[in-house]
Design a protein around this motif. Structure first.
Motif, PDB file in Angstrom:
ATOM      1  N   MET A   1      -6.361 -15.145   4.959  1.00 27.81           N
ATOM      2  CA  MET A   1      -6.081 -14.183   3.895  1.00 27.81           C
ATOM      3  C   MET A   1      -6.583 -12.798   4.276  1.00 27.81           C
ATOM      4  SD  MET A   1      -4.732 -13.490   0.991  1.00 27.81           S
ATOM      5  CE  MET A   1      -4.433 -14.996   0.047  1.00 27.81           C
ATOM      6  N   GLU A   2      -7.749 -12.727   4.906  1.00 29.10           N
ATOM      7  CA  GLU A   2      -8.285 -11.439   5.331  1.00 29.10           C
ATOM      8  C   GLU A   2      -7.387 -10.796   6.382  1.00 29.10           C
ATOM      9  OE1 GLU A   2     -10.778  -8.185   5.308  1.00 29.10           O
ATOM     10  OE2 GLU A   2     -10.651  -9.892   3.925  1.00 29.10           O
ATOM     11  N   ALA A   3      -6.877 -11.600   7.311  1.00 31.39           N
ATOM     12  CA  ALA A   3      -5.963 -11.087   8.336  1.00 31.39           C
ATOM     13  C   ALA A   3      -4.684 -10.564   7.691  1.00 31.39           C
ATOM     14  CB  ALA A   3      -5.635 -12.180   9.350  1.00 31.39           C
ATOM     15  N   LEU A   4      -4.170 -11.280   6.702  1.00 25.90           N
ATOM     16  CA  LEU A   4      -2.953 -10.852   6.020  1.00 25.90           C
ATOM     17  C   LEU A   4      -3.182  -9.546   5.266  1.00 25.90           C
ATOM     18  CD1 LEU A   4      -0.046 -11.344   5.180  1.00 25.90           C
ATOM     19  CD2 LEU A   4      -0.872 -12.824   3.334  1.00 25.90           C
ATOM     20  N   ARG A   5      -4.312  -9.426   4.617  1.00 22.57           N
ATOM     21  CA  ARG A   5      -4.610  -8.199   3.873  1.00 22.57           C
ATOM     22  C   ARG A   5      -4.696  -6.989   4.793  1.00 22.57           C
ATOM     23  NH1 ARG A   5      -9.224 -10.951   0.007  1.00 22.57           N
ATOM     24  NH2 ARG A   5      -7.803 -11.768  -1.598  1.00 22.57           N
ATOM     25  N   LYS A   6      -5.344  -7.145   5.941  1.00 19.08           N
ATOM     26  CA  LYS A   6      -5.454  -6.030   6.886  1.00 19.08           C
ATOM     27  C   LYS A   6      -4.081  -5.638   7.428  1.00 19.08           C
ATOM     28  CE  LYS A   6     -10.199  -6.928   8.396  1.00 19.08           C
ATOM     29  NZ  LYS A   6     -11.091  -7.347   9.516  1.00 19.08           N
ATOM     30  N   TYR A   7      -3.281  -6.628   7.705  1.00 21.69           N
ATOM     31  CA  TYR A   7      -1.929  -6.384   8.216  1.00 21.69           C
ATOM     32  C   TYR A   7      -1.100  -5.619   7.190  1.00 21.69           C
ATOM     33  CZ  TYR A   7       2.752  -7.647  10.040  1.00 21.69           C
ATOM     34  OH  TYR A   7       4.031  -7.628  10.519  1.00 21.69           O
ATOM     35  N   LEU A   8      -1.129  -6.078   5.931  1.00 22.99           N
ATOM     36  CA  LEU A   8      -0.358  -5.429   4.881  1.00 22.99           C
ATOM     37  C   LEU A   8      -0.876  -4.025   4.580  1.00 22.99           C
ATOM     38  CD1 LEU A   8       0.133  -8.431   2.433  1.00 22.99           C
ATOM     39  CD2 LEU A   8       1.886  -7.358   3.856  1.00 22.99           C
ATOM     40  N   ALA A   9      -2.191  -3.845   4.683  1.00 26.11           N
ATOM     41  CA  ALA A   9      -2.770  -2.524   4.420  1.00 26.11           C
ATOM     42  C   ALA A   9      -2.266  -1.499   5.428  1.00 26.11           C
ATOM     43  CB  ALA A   9      -4.294  -2.609   4.452  1.00 26.11           C
ATOM     44  N   VAL A  10      -2.230  -1.881   6.704  1.00 29.70           N
ATOM     45  CA  VAL A  10      -1.756  -0.974   7.746  1.00 29.70           C
ATOM     46  C   VAL A  10      -0.264  -0.709   7.601  1.00 29.70           C
ATOM     47  CG1 VAL A  10      -1.347  -0.796  10.230  1.00 29.70           C
ATOM     48  CG2 VAL A  10      -3.585  -1.525   9.390  1.00 29.70           C
ATOM     49  N   LEU A  11       0.505  -1.753   7.323  1.00 27.17           N
ATOM     50  CA  LEU A  11       1.946  -1.571   7.131  1.00 27.17           C
ATOM     51  C   LEU A  11       2.238  -0.646   5.959  1.00 27.17           C
ATOM     52  CD1 LEU A  11       3.317  -5.208   7.625  1.00 27.17           C
ATOM     53  CD2 LEU A  11       3.596  -3.291   9.189  1.00 27.17           C
ATOM     54  N   THR A  12       1.551  -0.882   4.854  1.00 28.07           N
ATOM     55  CA  THR A  12       1.781  -0.070   3.660  1.00 28.07           C
ATOM     56  C   THR A  12       1.514   1.405   3.937  1.00 28.07           C
ATOM     57  OG1 THR A  12       1.172  -1.931   2.241  1.00 28.07           O
ATOM     58  CG2 THR A  12       1.117   0.259   1.252  1.00 28.07           C
ATOM     59  N   ALA A  13       0.491   1.669   4.731  1.00 28.17           N
ATOM     60  CA  ALA A  13       0.103   3.051   4.996  1.00 28.17           C
ATOM     61  C   ALA A  13       1.004   3.734   6.017  1.00 28.17           C
ATOM     62  CB  ALA A  13      -1.345   3.091   5.474  1.00 28.17           C
ATOM     63  N   TYR A  14       1.484   2.988   7.042  1.00 28.56           N
ATOM     64  CA  TYR A  14       2.105   3.676   8.174  1.00 28.56           C
ATOM     65  C   TYR A  14       3.489   3.177   8.580  1.00 28.56           C
ATOM     66  CZ  TYR A  14      -2.160   6.269   8.896  1.00 28.56           C
ATOM     67  OH  TYR A  14      -3.210   7.132   8.721  1.00 28.56           O
ATOM     68  N   PHE A  15       4.026   2.157   7.917  1.00 27.24           N
ATOM     69  CA  PHE A  15       5.375   1.734   8.296  1.00 27.24           C
ATOM     70  C   PHE A  15       6.398   2.667   7.649  1.00 27.24           C
ATOM     71  CE2 PHE A  15       9.301  -0.523   8.630  1.00 27.24           C
ATOM     72  CZ  PHE A  15       9.188  -1.230   9.812  1.00 27.24           C
ATOM     73  N   PRO A  16       7.382   3.157   8.418  1.00 30.57           N
ATOM     74  CA  PRO A  16       8.320   4.158   7.896  1.00 30.57           C
ATOM     75  C   PRO A  16       9.567   3.578   7.250  1.00 30.57           C
ATOM     76  CG  PRO A  16       8.661   3.932  10.251  1.00 30.57           C
ATOM     77  CD  PRO A  16       7.553   2.982   9.890  1.00 30.57           C
ATOM     78  N   LEU A  17       9.404   2.832   6.159  1.00 31.13           N
ATOM     79  CA  LEU A  17      10.598   2.402   5.427  1.00 31.13           C
ATOM     80  C   LEU A  17      11.287   3.635   4.861  1.00 31.13           C
ATOM     81  CD1 LEU A  17       9.475  -0.808   3.513  1.00 31.13           C
ATOM     82  CD2 LEU A  17      11.264  -0.654   5.249  1.00 31.13           C
ATOM     83  N   ARG A  18      12.573   3.733   5.007  1.00 32.11           N
ATOM     84  CA  ARG A  18      13.316   4.948   4.656  1.00 32.11           C
ATOM     85  C   ARG A  18      13.249   5.268   3.173  1.00 32.11           C
ATOM     86  NH1 ARG A  18      18.806   3.829   5.647  1.00 32.11           N
ATOM     87  NH2 ARG A  18      19.204   6.006   5.118  1.00 32.11           N
ATOM     88  N   ARG A  19      13.145   4.252   2.337  1.00 30.90           N
ATOM     89  CA  ARG A  19      13.135   4.489   0.894  1.00 30.90           C
ATOM     90  C   ARG A  19      11.724   4.429   0.319  1.00 30.90           C
ATOM     91  NH1 ARG A  19      17.711   1.737   2.338  1.00 30.90           N
ATOM     92  NH2 ARG A  19      19.667   2.687   1.658  1.00 30.90           N
ATOM     93  N   GLY A  20      10.747   4.583   1.174  1.00 29.98           N
ATOM     94  CA  GLY A  20       9.370   4.549   0.706  1.00 29.98           C
ATOM     95  C   GLY A  20       8.777   3.155   0.780  1.00 29.98           C
ATOM     96  N   ASN A  21       7.467   3.069   0.633  1.00 30.34           N
ATOM     97  CA  ASN A  21       6.765   1.815   0.883  1.00 30.34           C
ATOM     98  C   ASN A  21       6.306   1.096  -0.377  1.00 30.34           C
ATOM     99  OD1 ASN A  21       7.179   2.375   3.540  1.00 30.34           O
ATOM    100  ND2 ASN A  21       5.042   2.287   4.162  1.00 30.34           N
ATOM    101  N   THR A  22       6.966   1.362  -1.507  1.00 28.19           N
ATOM    102  CA  THR A  22       6.583   0.651  -2.730  1.00 28.19           C
ATOM    103  C   THR A  22       6.751  -0.852  -2.573  1.00 28.19           C
ATOM    104  OG1 THR A  22       7.322   2.581  -3.989  1.00 28.19           O
ATOM    105  CG2 THR A  22       6.914   0.562  -5.221  1.00 28.19           C
ATOM    106  N   TYR A  23       7.770  -1.258  -1.836  1.00 32.32           N
ATOM    107  CA  TYR A  23       7.979  -2.691  -1.544  1.00 32.32           C
ATOM    108  C   TYR A  23       6.730  -3.294  -0.911  1.00 32.32           C
ATOM    109  CZ  TYR A  23       9.435  -6.504   1.612  1.00 32.32           C
ATOM    110  OH  TYR A  23       9.515  -7.670   2.321  1.00 32.32           O
ATOM    111  N   LEU A  24       6.188  -2.614   0.102  1.00 29.77           N
ATOM    112  CA  LEU A  24       4.990  -3.108   0.773  1.00 29.77           C
ATOM    113  C   LEU A  24       3.759  -2.984  -0.117  1.00 29.77           C
ATOM    114  CD1 LEU A  24       5.658  -1.624   4.329  1.00 29.77           C
ATOM    115  CD2 LEU A  24       5.608  -4.057   3.740  1.00 29.77           C
ATOM    116  N   GLU A  25       3.698  -1.925  -0.915  1.00 32.33           N
ATOM    117  CA  GLU A  25       2.559  -1.730  -1.803  1.00 32.33           C
ATOM    118  C   GLU A  25       2.456  -2.854  -2.832  1.00 32.33           C
ATOM    119  OE1 GLU A  25       3.101   2.085  -3.499  1.00 32.33           O
ATOM    120  OE2 GLU A  25       2.798   3.169  -1.606  1.00 32.33           O
TER     121      GLU A  25
END
Length: 655
Positions: free
Chosen positions: A358-382
């Motif tokens: 779970m900790e690994a998943l949280r860190k992964y999602l945190a980085v994706l949410t902050a820096y992955f360039p989804l064209r329509r914004g990262n609310t999906y990841l948030e």
């Protein structure tokens, strides 16, 4: 506007948390085209291809046992293992009334639930299913070994145990002969049997069992094995070397048969020659096995991979840079396809996500949410990040439902283009793809984490220069499907001191060195795309200044090259509807030139990341307000009822 976005996220989270405890929302797209279509096997192989539709109907209640390979078509180790599995299926094809060799591709979206249900945590995984197996049996894990022989021997050991435990009663008897008198066999032998053969062999050998199974369809023969621990029978028959082949007929005395080559093929050939000489016709197609040359070729191919026992996505990925492909671009579709597969297919295979997972998943999602360039914004990841943060544990199935439901509710999340690789496209579907995409994604994350240090200043990881590397390390070690590859990456990360990077720039260079180390190890490997060779990148043609005259790396120039190639402004949108490419030239460092596409104009996003108009926003707000109002009314209703009930009770006369 920011308040509206926050309210919308809260409403979505409520909806998704409720949905995660209910039935799975139907979801289906054509993502299969992304990961290779039919997988590593086809109708021309002797491997039975299973899928979500036919898996249980074949496996359960069968009169045969099943040996199933659970694999992933993008997995480099699976790609290496496929020739061995095909050769094994051909090698023991004459046993297919006893055991069937099959395979199922866990990279197929439809098969994903099956692989999760059967607890497939790495690829390839071999599982044995007994005759007449029934739920909730999940099969027994069989070790792969390092060759066709080792896989076959591991299977034989399982078959022997099966028969000893009372299963496989219709099989030929493969247990060792324990009597002290060989003539006793005629008492229980069918009248069709003309000749009885005994194979004397050492206790830990499998040759006798192999020959018995190879020739068990020949009704005129009966074959039993005698192991060297049956000392009395060996002494009585004057057996002093192993293997020894003894034969006798109903009205004939026993005789030692000359075996020219002390091997499975040699013993089988000796038996056939003997009975043919006695005038018994034998179908030569019975008991055939893979040719010696074919077996040798497969073994040679396999041995080339033994030294690099760990690769797959992580390593098969070193294919990102091609000796044939001349461009050197970062493509939005490659990034999105990697993210989609990771979120919808890979993480969900973990049966239970808790503790370190779970900790690994949280860190992964945190980085994706902050820096992955989804064209329509990262609310999906948030939304997914926040739901996961609210849980201490969840199943892979729940995460899969969360990702798919969020995607459907917020559609479109991705670019909406057909699922296809651009820069990571292989010469065939068996090459590159997801492993390349995953490397590309983490390069992009490390670079933009370095380029925009203040993008998310309040993030938990903002002060850790190795934050992206930690997320990658946790993801690969926990969720990466190829266990061998994951183990190798973790081992390499430890040796190369992944967490000793003291700046974000050092983290960018660490990943570049690691990628080149993988490329060097896998250059010439069986998994290498012949049209996209694994090289030390960047190639000279893409960054001449990245190397000194003596060929060593100019890491200052390499860093500049990486920052230019993987920055947001360098993303190409090929294959995405609505984008036009304007290709220009940008200088890197001391004159290095890289062709990069200028970012096309996009719609201005809303404050919370979506291209929504006033009507869309209004609808969302109405939905949120309505659902909240309903909850308030329900609470008021219960409160009023409770008050009335108390009032009614208080009016009753006391006794």
């Amino acid at each position: 506007m920011e308040l509206i976005g926050t309210l919308l996220k809260l409403w979505l989270m409520n909806v998704l948390i409720i949905n995660c405890s209910s039935a799975v929302v139907p979801f289906k797209d054509n993502y299969q085209t992304l990961i290779g279509g039919q997988g590593l096997y086809n109708a021309s192989d002797d491997v039975v291809i299973l899928n979500a539709t036919n898996f249980k109907t074949n496996i359960y209640g069968s009169t045969k046992s099943w040996l199933v390979e659970f694999y992933n078509s993008w997995c480099g180790f699976c790609y290496r293992f496929a020739p061995t599995w095909k050769a094994l299926a051909s090698d023991i094809l004459s046993w297919n009334d006893i055991v069937v060799v099959a395979a199922i591709d866990c990279a197929d979206d439809d098969n994903n639930p099956i692989c999760r249900e059967y607890e497939i945590m790495h690829y390839p995984m071999l599982k044995y299913f007994s005759v007449n197996a029934h739920p909730p049996s999940l099969g027994l894990v069989i070790e792969k070994g390092s060759s066709i022989d080792s896989v076959r021997h591991n299977l034989i050991s399982r078959l022997e145990i099966e028969q000893q435990e009372g299963r496989g009663i219709t099989w030929p008897n493969i247990t060792p002969y324990r009597n002290v008198e060989i003539t006793d066999v005629w008492r229980t032998t069918s009248n069709n049997v003309k000749y009885f053969f005994f194979i004397f062999e050492k206790t830990d050998f499998h040759l006798g069992t192999e020959v018995i199974l190879d020739l068990h369809r020949i009704s005129s023969l009966q074959i039993r094995r005698v192991t060297s621990d049956n000392e009395l029978l060996c002494v009585v028959n004057k057996v002093t070397k192993f293997p020894t082949l003894i034969v006798f007929g109903r009205n004939e005395s026993q005789k030692v048969v000359n075996v020219k080559v002390s091997s499975r093929q040699g013993v089988r050939r000796a038996i056939k020659d003997y009975v043919i000489a006695k005038g018994i016709n034998i179908d030569e197609t019975i008991g055939t096995t893979v040719s010696h040359d074919m077996a040798q070729n497969v073994e040679t191919a396999h041995q080339t991979t033994i030294g690099t026992i760990v690769k797959s996505r992580e390593e098969q990925e070193g294919e990102e840079h091609s000796s044939k492909k001349t461009d050197d671009y970062l493509y939005q579709l490659d990034l999105e396809n990697a993210l989609h597969y990771s979120m919808n297919n890979e993480i969900s295979l973990t049966k239970s996500i808790n503790g370190e997972k779970m900790e690994a998943l949280r860190k992964y999602l945190a980085v994706l949410t902050a820096y992955f360039p989804l064209r329509r914004g990262n609310t999906y990841l948030e939304v997914i990040r926040d739901v996961v943060k609210s849980r201490s544990t969840m199943t892979g199935e729940e995460f899969s439902q969360l990702a798919k439901t969020t995607e459907e509710v917020m559609s479109p999340v991705y670019s909406g283009a057909p699922h296809q690789w651009i820069g990571c496209k292989g010469s065939t579907n068996s090459y590159r793809g997801y492993p390349c995409g995953l490397w590309t994604m983490f390069h992009m994350l490390t670079v933009n984490f370095a380029l925009e240090p203040n993008k998310v200043p309040r993030a938990d990881f903002s002060q850790d220069p190795t934050a992206v590397l930690r997320a990658m390390h946790g993801y690969i070690g926990t969720f990466f499907g190829c266990a061998d590859c994951a183990a190798h990456f973790v081992e390499m990360a430890g040796k190369n001191k992944i967490f000793d990077a003291h700046s974000r720039d050092e983290a960018v260079l660490w990943l570049w060195r690691a990628h080149n180390q993988v490329n060097a190890r896998l250059s010439g490997d069986a998994t290498e795309d012949p049209e996209h060779k694994k090289i030390q990148y960047p190639a000279i043609e893409h960054c001449p200044a990245c190397r000194y005259v003596n060929g060593s790396w100019n890491e200052e120039e390499v860093l500049q090259y990486l920052k230019t190639k993987y920055s947001y402004s360098s993303i190409k949108y090929d294959g995405i509807s609505g984008y036009n490419s304007n290709v220009g030239m940008i200088n890197i460092g001391n004159g290095s030139r890289v062709r990069l596409e200028r970012l096309a104009k996009e719609k201005r996003p809303t404050a919370f990341g979506w291209d929504l108009n006033v009507f869309d926003i209004s609808i969302c707000v109405v939905l949120y307000v309505t659902s909240t109002a309903i909850l308030v009314l329900v609470c008021i209703k219960f409160a009023v009822k409770r008050t009335k009930k108390k009032s009614h009770i208080s009016l009753l006369p006391k006794v």
